[in-house]
Design a protein around this motif. Sequence first.
Motif, short mmCIF file in Angstrom:
data_model
loop_
_atom_site.label_atom_id
_atom_site.label_comp_id
_atom_site.label_asym_id
_atom_site.label_seq_id
_atom_site.Cartn_x
_atom_site.Cartn_y
_atom_site.Cartn_z
N VAL A 139 99.16 124.29 88.80
CA VAL A 139 98.26 123.51 89.63
C VAL A 139 98.93 123.13 90.96
CG1 VAL A 139 98.92 121.25 88.70
CG2 VAL A 139 96.60 121.61 89.56
N LYS A 140 100.25 123.12 91.00
CA LYS A 140 100.96 122.78 92.23
C LYS A 140 101.01 123.94 93.22
CE LYS A 140 103.81 119.15 90.16
NZ LYS A 140 105.18 118.63 89.90
N TRP A 173 100.95 115.07 86.66
CA TRP A 173 100.88 114.11 87.77
C TRP A 173 100.57 112.72 87.21
CZ3 TRP A 173 103.12 114.20 92.08
CH2 TRP A 173 102.79 113.32 93.10
N ALA A 176 93.38 117.25 87.11
CA ALA A 176 94.57 118.03 87.48
C ALA A 176 95.21 118.67 86.25
CB ALA A 176 95.58 117.14 88.19
N THR A 177 95.23 117.95 85.15
CA THR A 177 95.82 118.48 83.91
C THR A 177 94.97 119.61 83.36
OG1 THR A 177 96.57 116.22 83.47
CG2 THR A 177 96.77 117.80 81.68
N SER A 224 99.18 115.13 81.03
CA SER A 224 98.96 114.53 82.35
C SER A 224 100.21 113.84 82.87
CB SER A 224 97.80 113.53 82.28
OG SER A 224 98.16 112.36 81.57
N VAL A 244 91.66 117.59 94.31
CA VAL A 244 93.04 117.76 93.83
C VAL A 244 93.85 116.57 94.34
CG1 VAL A 244 95.08 119.23 93.79
CG2 VAL A 244 92.80 120.27 93.89
N LEU A 251 97.07 115.95 93.85
CA LEU A 251 98.47 116.22 94.16
C LEU A 251 98.68 116.39 95.66
CD1 LEU A 251 98.06 117.15 91.10
CD2 LEU A 251 100.11 118.51 91.44
N GLU A 260 90.88 111.93 88.19
CA GLU A 260 91.68 112.87 88.96
C GLU A 260 92.90 113.35 88.19
OE1 GLU A 260 90.41 110.10 90.09
OE2 GLU A 260 89.23 110.55 91.89
N ARG A 261 93.54 112.44 87.45
CA ARG A 261 94.71 112.83 86.66
C ARG A 261 94.31 113.79 85.54
NH1 ARG A 261 96.79 110.21 82.15
NH2 ARG A 261 95.52 108.36 82.57
N ASN A 311 95.48 122.71 85.43
CA ASN A 311 96.78 123.30 85.11
C ASN A 311 96.70 124.15 83.85
OD1 ASN A 311 99.75 123.07 86.03
ND2 ASN A 311 99.90 122.74 83.83
#
Length: 681
Positions: free
Chosen positions: A258-259, A196, A207-208, A192, A316, A318, A203-204, A211
């Motif tokens: 993920v970006k 991000w 996102a991980t 993570s 998301v 980011l 949320e962190r 990804n």
Amino acid sequence: MDKTYRLGIDIGGTFTDVIVMDEQGRIAAALKTPSVAEAPEQAIFQALEQLQASGLDTARIERFVHGTTLGVNTLIERSGAVTGLLVTAGYRDILEIRRLRLENTTNLYGDKTLPLVPRHLVQEVDERLLANGSVHTPLHEEQLLQAVEVLVEAGVAAVAISFLHAYANPQHEQQAALWIRRRYPQLFICTSSEVWPQQREYERTLATVMNAYVGTRMGSYFKRLEAGIGAYGVQASVLSTMSNGGVMTAARASLEPVKTLLSGPASGVIGATYIAERAGLKQVVTFDMGGTSVDVALIDGSPVYSTENHVGDFPVILPAIDVTAIGAGGGSIAWVDSVGVLKVGPRSAGANPGPACYNRGGMQATTTDAYLHLGVLQADRFLGGEMQLVPQLAEQALQRLGDSLGLSSRQAAQAILDVATANMYAQFSPLMARKGVDPRDFTLLAYGGAGPMHAFLMAREVGIRKVLIPPSPGTLCAMGCAVADLRNDFVYTLHTSAGQLEPDELQRHFMTLEQQGRRWIGEEAAGGVRLAGVDVLFSADMRYEGQAFDLEVPLTEPEWNDPEAAQHRFHEQYQAVFGVNHSEAEVMFVNLRATVIGNTPKLPAMEVPAAADSCQVEESRLIDFDGEIQLTKVIGREHLSTETRLAGPVIIEEYDTTVFVPAGFSICRDQHGNIIGEAEG
């Protein structure tokens, strides 16, 4: 000097759009080829073959940028790698508990979203950091690897690591990743603190996990793509678009997929910004209508960004260009609900079987069938005549729909367009109100395969008086890829009130973020990207102490060197958004942000040669629209003049779209090749 090209590619669910531009800003080639869902790179290889066959030297491609929906489709379809998650002991249910918020506050019986990682693949690790980043419980290698062994035996191919407070200190996550890679080199590992590093545990962590979930599939795709383009003489490094409208190398995208999740819509907005700047427009609403949905975004000098986007069922965190889906697309299916009311969408016929008129087995009427049956589309001119439509199949599908409504096939077709437009209006108006803008002050910039066909109907409904259709509107997302800059975002969670700031604390953290950004730009540029300069933008998420929601406040260097000035800027922005401020209240600096932009050389504004035959109307066609038969002028786009204005109804035909201008609007072409439509009266 030999001519060089920029190649932009946008891989959509139905078509893969390709555009080639030279360094003078001219479009050297534009084409569409059917996407291949199971192997997206095959559509790119097919496009390169077509470019070579047309005489374009693909060895002169200097910049190769593409965007793909592979990552977002993998999430929505839940077809990613079997993924395990390592968390701090006591936090095993973080993906299950989420934020305890109802997705729809009016529905008390909504289904709970299933997490990407089931609970049995979440392992707890005995380690703990405090909120200030200090170590409370050390991480032990043996216990960590025992947890990973359980996951490996369960068949995981990827592991996400998200420890408590890792945003404040990445030490435990970095050490864990090192030990796991040493023991299990076959696994895709991400942390993570790399993906991000922002406070907000759910949320962190999510996102991980996202990804890791898409990483294996994206990495394999990029390897196949990079290995295959050499056969077509392409020597340029492969770049991938990002959700924030920037680009990065494929190698980086393989590690941080993920970006890229929202890169498709973002690329379109970047392309629209490029067009708007050259047309001298500051305030624009983008209208991207594809096969499934209509996406809208605001450009008010520059695109609007958000950290509250969604991909499928998941938030998301980011930063991404703020794009909202508001309605049905060209392939959206018309149907009748249980009480006899006509609906359009959200289901789409897609590319296969597609609308009934595609003659691929589709039986249900769609928006495209309606346009064909009413005469706006011409069956033998779709995609420049490369794809033949079958009017009889569209009529049969519309008649079946009409029978259930007591309407003729033409009445059913008009009803589909009316309902689709009403759906868009019902979502568009409150969206603009929430953003605090009056859309009548903006220009509607339409693109996508179906956008130019429906844009004037939407403008008429909303009250927008000006519409712009760019050159090659069906491939504008690909153009956005070709003109995008290197861009990345960096964040540091401070979570400190202004009164508790240490001297120069803001300056110290902002300078660290800037150093991270410039180091990233240097690494990416080394992959073969020419830069004209580097810019860094700074901002802070700020709020009054005791509040739960933040405002992102842009800050200049003098302001982040002076916390008092930064607070004054926050008070001003709070007043602008909410109409009040509380200048006596304590202000908190929650997150500090830096956006680093590696500016690529800008293309000059393209001057389009005058039409060979000034506004030569090629033919007239009878169409059935708004309940009456109308004699409509039909003209090829290449014959539009900068000197003559045509009054609607007009149909403008080109390779990648059809522009429909109803009565009440008139159009002409500007010096950059844009179609400019304005409401009459």
